[in-house]
Motif scaffolding. Structure first.
Motif, mmCIF file in Angstrom:
data_model
loop_
_atom_site.group_PDB
_atom_site.id
_atom_site.type_symbol
_atom_site.label_atom_id
_atom_site.label_comp_id
_atom_site.label_asym_id
_atom_site.label_seq_id
_atom_site.Cartn_x
_atom_site.Cartn_y
_atom_site.Cartn_z
ATOM 1 N N GLU A 73 -32.739 99.208 48.463
ATOM 2 C CA GLU A 73 -32.777 100.610 48.867
ATOM 3 C C GLU A 73 -32.396 100.743 50.345
ATOM 4 O OE1 GLU A 73 -36.718 101.723 46.323
ATOM 5 O OE2 GLU A 73 -36.503 99.823 47.369
ATOM 6 N N GLN A 74 -31.700 101.810 50.682
ATOM 7 C CA GLN A 74 -31.141 101.977 52.019
ATOM 8 C C GLN A 74 -32.207 102.104 53.101
ATOM 9 O OE1 GLN A 74 -28.349 105.212 51.927
ATOM 10 N NE2 GLN A 74 -26.780 104.023 50.865
ATOM 11 N N ASP A 75 -33.369 102.640 52.756
ATOM 12 C CA ASP A 75 -34.384 102.883 53.777
ATOM 13 C C ASP A 75 -35.388 101.739 53.880
ATOM 14 O OD1 ASP A 75 -35.442 103.307 51.303
ATOM 15 O OD2 ASP A 75 -36.570 105.104 51.831
ATOM 16 N N MET A 76 -35.023 100.569 53.353
ATOM 17 C CA MET A 76 -35.926 99.419 53.382
ATOM 18 C C MET A 76 -35.448 98.389 54.403
ATOM 19 S SD MET A 76 -38.247 99.974 50.959
ATOM 20 C CE MET A 76 -38.836 98.476 50.175
ATOM 21 N N ILE A 77 -36.395 97.673 54.980
ATOM 22 C CA ILE A 77 -36.079 96.508 55.806
ATOM 23 C C ILE A 77 -35.920 95.311 54.872
ATOM 24 C CG2 ILE A 77 -36.948 94.929 57.563
ATOM 25 C CD1 ILE A 77 -38.414 97.288 58.802
ATOM 26 N N ALA A 78 -34.861 94.525 55.048
ATOM 27 C CA ALA A 78 -34.576 93.405 54.158
ATOM 28 C C ALA A 78 -34.575 92.099 54.945
ATOM 29 C CB ALA A 78 -33.232 93.604 53.469
ATOM 30 N N VAL A 79 -35.348 91.133 54.479
ATOM 31 C CA VAL A 79 -35.415 89.798 55.079
ATOM 32 C C VAL A 79 -34.736 88.822 54.123
ATOM 33 C CG1 VAL A 79 -36.930 87.961 55.909
ATOM 34 C CG2 VAL A 79 -37.574 90.359 56.243
ATOM 35 N N ARG A 80 -33.709 88.171 54.568
ATOM 36 C CA ARG A 80 -32.936 87.270 53.714
ATOM 37 C C ARG A 80 -33.769 86.059 53.312
ATOM 38 N NH1 ARG A 80 -27.265 86.836 53.368
ATOM 39 N NH2 ARG A 80 -26.559 84.918 52.372
ATOM 40 N N LEU A 81 -33.684 85.693 52.043
ATOM 41 C CA LEU A 81 -34.381 84.517 51.528
ATOM 42 C C LEU A 81 -33.340 83.507 51.050
ATOM 43 C CD1 LEU A 81 -37.148 86.272 49.385
ATOM 44 C CD2 LEU A 81 -37.355 85.419 51.733
ATOM 45 N N GLY A 82 -33.241 82.386 51.763
ATOM 46 C CA GLY A 82 -32.267 81.383 51.363
ATOM 47 C C GLY A 82 -30.845 81.847 51.621
ATOM 48 N N GLY A 83 -29.885 81.178 50.974
ATOM 49 C CA GLY A 83 -28.485 81.477 51.190
ATOM 50 C C GLY A 83 -27.918 82.384 50.116
ATOM 51 N N GLU A 84 -26.583 82.406 50.041
ATOM 52 C CA GLU A 84 -25.926 83.197 49.019
ATOM 53 C C GLU A 84 -26.178 82.587 47.642
ATOM 54 O OE1 GLU A 84 -21.891 83.074 50.569
ATOM 55 O OE2 GLU A 84 -22.053 85.229 51.046
ATOM 56 N N LEU A 85 -25.952 83.387 46.622
ATOM 57 C CA LEU A 85 -26.107 82.930 45.244
ATOM 58 C C LEU A 85 -24.753 82.932 44.561
ATOM 59 C CD1 LEU A 85 -29.207 85.077 44.184
ATOM 60 C CD2 LEU A 85 -29.241 82.695 44.960
ATOM 61 N N ARG A 86 -24.662 82.206 43.473
ATOM 62 C CA ARG A 86 -23.534 82.375 42.574
ATOM 63 C C ARG A 86 -23.991 82.060 41.152
ATOM 64 N NH1 ARG A 86 -18.844 77.753 42.723
ATOM 65 N NH2 ARG A 86 -20.144 75.924 42.302
ATOM 66 N N GLN A 87 -23.356 82.717 40.207
ATOM 67 C CA GLN A 87 -23.658 82.479 38.805
ATOM 68 C C GLN A 87 -22.571 81.585 38.213
ATOM 69 O OE1 GLN A 87 -25.874 86.016 36.805
ATOM 70 N NE2 GLN A 87 -24.102 86.889 37.825
ATOM 71 N N ILE A 88 -22.996 80.652 37.373
ATOM 72 C CA ILE A 88 -22.042 79.748 36.742
ATOM 73 C C ILE A 88 -22.309 79.687 35.241
ATOM 74 C CG2 ILE A 88 -21.733 78.354 38.835
ATOM 75 C CD1 ILE A 88 -23.547 76.235 37.550
ATOM 76 N N ALA A 89 -21.264 79.389 34.508
ATOM 77 C CA ALA A 89 -21.405 79.156 33.074
ATOM 78 C C ALA A 89 -21.833 77.707 32.867
ATOM 79 C CB ALA A 89 -20.086 79.435 32.365
ATOM 80 N N VAL A 90 -22.707 77.491 31.904
ATOM 81 C CA VAL A 90 -23.209 76.144 31.607
ATOM 82 C C VAL A 90 -23.328 75.971 30.092
ATOM 83 C CG1 VAL A 90 -24.484 75.781 33.760
ATOM 84 C CG2 VAL A 90 -25.587 76.973 31.855
ATOM 85 N N ALA A 91 -23.221 74.726 29.673
ATOM 86 C CA ALA A 91 -23.398 74.404 28.255
ATOM 87 C C ALA A 91 -23.877 72.971 28.142
ATOM 88 C CB ALA A 91 -22.093 74.596 27.486
ATOM 89 N N ALA A 92 -24.472 72.655 27.013
ATOM 90 C CA ALA A 92 -24.962 71.304 26.758
ATOM 91 C C ALA A 92 -23.792 70.386 26.412
ATOM 92 C CB ALA A 92 -25.972 71.319 25.626
ATOM 93 N N PRO A 93 -23.890 69.104 26.765
ATOM 94 C CA PRO A 93 -22.804 68.158 26.440
ATOM 95 C C PRO A 93 -22.465 68.117 24.955
ATOM 96 C CG PRO A 93 -24.335 67.177 27.992
ATOM 97 C CD PRO A 93 -24.955 68.465 27.535
ATOM 98 N N ASP A 94 -23.477 68.169 24.084
ATOM 99 C CA ASP A 94 -23.184 68.095 22.654
ATOM 100 C C ASP A 94 -22.443 69.341 22.170
ATOM 101 O OD1 ASP A 94 -25.375 69.743 22.962
ATOM 102 O OD2 ASP A 94 -26.355 69.078 21.115
ATOM 103 N N TYR A 95 -22.735 70.510 22.799
ATOM 104 C CA TYR A 95 -21.984 71.711 22.427
ATOM 105 C C TYR A 95 -20.519 71.550 22.813
ATOM 106 C CZ TYR A 95 -19.828 76.239 22.626
ATOM 107 O OH TYR A 95 -18.933 77.264 22.442
ATOM 108 N N LEU A 96 -20.244 71.069 24.001
ATOM 109 C CA LEU A 96 -18.866 70.908 24.469
ATOM 110 C C LEU A 96 -18.121 69.880 23.627
ATOM 111 C CD1 LEU A 96 -19.515 71.009 28.320
ATOM 112 C CD2 LEU A 96 -18.650 72.851 26.873
ATOM 113 N N ALA A 97 -18.825 68.844 23.221
ATOM 114 C CA ALA A 97 -18.194 67.840 22.361
ATOM 115 C C ALA A 97 -17.825 68.445 21.013
ATOM 116 C CB ALA A 97 -19.135 66.652 22.182
ATOM 117 N N ARG A 98 -18.587 69.391 20.560
ATOM 118 C CA ARG A 98 -18.382 70.009 19.258
ATOM 119 C C ARG A 98 -17.376 71.156 19.315
ATOM 120 N NH1 ARG A 98 -23.227 71.265 18.757
ATOM 121 N NH2 ARG A 98 -23.184 73.523 19.142
ATOM 122 N N ALA A 99 -17.424 71.966 20.389
ATOM 123 C CA ALA A 99 -16.629 73.204 20.424
ATOM 124 C C ALA A 99 -15.519 73.192 21.465
ATOM 125 C CB ALA A 99 -17.545 74.397 20.672
#
Length: 314
Positions: free
Chosen positions: A156-182
Motif C-alpha cells: 500500500e502506498q501509505d505504508m513504510i516498507a522494510v526490505r526483507l532479504g534480496g530479490e525473488l524469482r519464480q522457477i519451474a521445477v519437476a521431479a527427475p522421474d517425471y522428466l525421464a518419463r515426459a
C-alpha cells in the motif's frame, strides 16, 4: 459524563487523597512537588466545591472528618488504579510487551517467521505474536494488523516498507522421474503441453498465470494440469511426487533441488522481481514490540537469504 471531574477538579481530588493518606500537609506537598500553602489552598477549594469539611486541621495534626473518610474510601482505590494504569502504559515505551498482530503471505512465513519464532520468544517473552497466514492482499490498518509481510508490487502506498532479504524469482521445477518419463521443456511456451500443477490466489477462481521474461519483456503462460489449489506448498509437494511441473519461489524449492528431489527448469527465462517487505503504517512513536520485531525479522531474513544462496551453490 457530566459528573466526570474537570482537570482542576481532578487535581483537587488527587491532592486530597495525598493529604488524607499521609495525614500531613508537608509530607503530601513533598510527594506532589508543591508547597504546603498551595496544597492547603487546593484542599480549601475542594471543600468549598463539595460544601463540606473533609479534613480537621490543627497546628500539630490532620485528621479526616466523616465526610472525608467516605470520600477517601470511594476515590482512593480509583486514584491508585489510575496511577498504576499510567505506569503500565509508560512501561510500553521502554519494555517490548503486548500483542503484535502480523498478516503475512504463507511463503514469507515459511522463509522468515518460522525460524524466528523460538529465538524471538526467548528474547522477548512478554510479546505475543498473533500471526495470520493468508495469501490475500488485505487492508493492513482496516483489518487491525500492526504490520504485514508481502511482496513489493502489492505494498500500500501509505505504508513504510522494510526490505526483507534480496530479490525473488519464480522457477519451474519437476521431479527427475517425471522428466525421464515426459521430457524436459526447452521454452516456457512448451509448458502448455505438459501437466502443470496450478495455483490460484486465495479468493480467486482463475489460476495464476506463470510469468517469464524474454528479451527484457514479461510474458504469461496459461498452464493446465491434473491439480489446482490455493497452496503453493501443496503444488511443490505434488511436483516432488512426480505429478507434473510446478512453479515456485526459488528459495522455497532450493532444499528440494539441493537433495535431488526436484530439478530447476527454464531458469534463463526466470527474472528477479521485488522481494518481500515488512510493511507498517506511518506512526509518530513506534511501539517497542514492533521495533523489536522489525530488528529480529530483518536478521532472520538475512540468514534465510544466505541459506538459500548456499543451497543454490550446492
Amino acid at each position: 459524563m457530566d459528573a466526570l471531574p474537570s482537570s482542576s477538579e481532578f487535581g483537587q481530588l488527587r491532592a486530597f487523597v495525598a493529604v488524607a493518606e499521609a495525614l500531613s500537609f508537608s509530607r503530601a506537598a513533598e510527594m506532589l512537588g508543591v508547597s504546603s500553602p498551595a496544597l492547603s489552598q487546593t484542599i480549601r477549594g475542594l471543600e468549598e466545591r463539595v460544601g463540606v469539611r473533609l479534613l480537621n486541621r490543627t497546628t500539630r495534626s490532620v485528621s479526616l472528618t466523616e465526610a472525608g473518610s467516605v470520600l477517601l474510601q470511594r476515590i482512593g482505590p480509583s486514584m491508585h488504579d489510575l496511577s498504576a494504569a499510567v505506569l503500565q502504559v509508560q512501561g510500553y515505551s521502554a519494555k517490548p510487551t503486548g500483542v503484535l498482530r502480523v498478516h503475512t503471505f504463507r511463503v514469507a512465513a515459511d522463509l522468515f517467521l518460522t525460524p524466528l519464532l523460538a529465538p524471538f520468544h526467548w528474547a522477548y517473552p512478554d510479546i505475543v505474536l498473533d500471526i495470520t497466514l493468508d495469501d490475500e492482499v488485505v487492508d493492513t490498518v482496516a483489518e487491525g494488523f500492526d504490520a504485514a509481510i508481502r511482496i513489493g508490487e502489492v505494498i500500500e502506498q501509505d505504508m513504510i516498507a522494510v526490505r526483507l532479504g534480496g530479490e525473488l524469482r519464480q522457477i519451474a521445477v519437476a521431479a527427475p522421474d517425471y522428466l525421464a518419463r515426459a521430457g524436459t521443456p526447452s521454452h516456457p511456451r512448451e509448458l502448455t503441453s505438459h501437466p502443470c500443477i496450478g495455483w490460484r490466489w486465495q479468493g480467486h477462481k482463475q489460476p495464476y498465470k506463470w510469468e517469464f521474461q524474454e528479451d527484457g519483456t514479461w510474458f504469461e503462460v496459461t498452464v493446465n494440469g491434473p491439480v489446482l489449489s490455493n497452496s503453493r506448498d501443496f503444488a511443490v509437494q505434488a511436483a516432488v511426487e512426480g505429478l507434473g511441473i510446478a512453479f515456485a519461489i526459488e528459495q522455497v524449492v532450493a532444499p528440494y533441488i539441493a537433495d535431488g528431489r526436484l530439478v530447476p527448469l527454464l531458469t534463463q527465462w526466470s527474472a528477479p522481481f521485488s522481494g518481500f517487505h515488512l510493511c507498517y503504517p506511518v506512526q509518530r512513536q513506534m511501539a517497542p514490540a514492533l521495533r523489536a520485531f522489525i530488528t529480529e525479522l530483518r536478521m532472520s531474513a538475512d540468514q534465510a537469504t544466505r541459506r538459500s544462496y548456499q543451497l543454490a551453490a550446492g
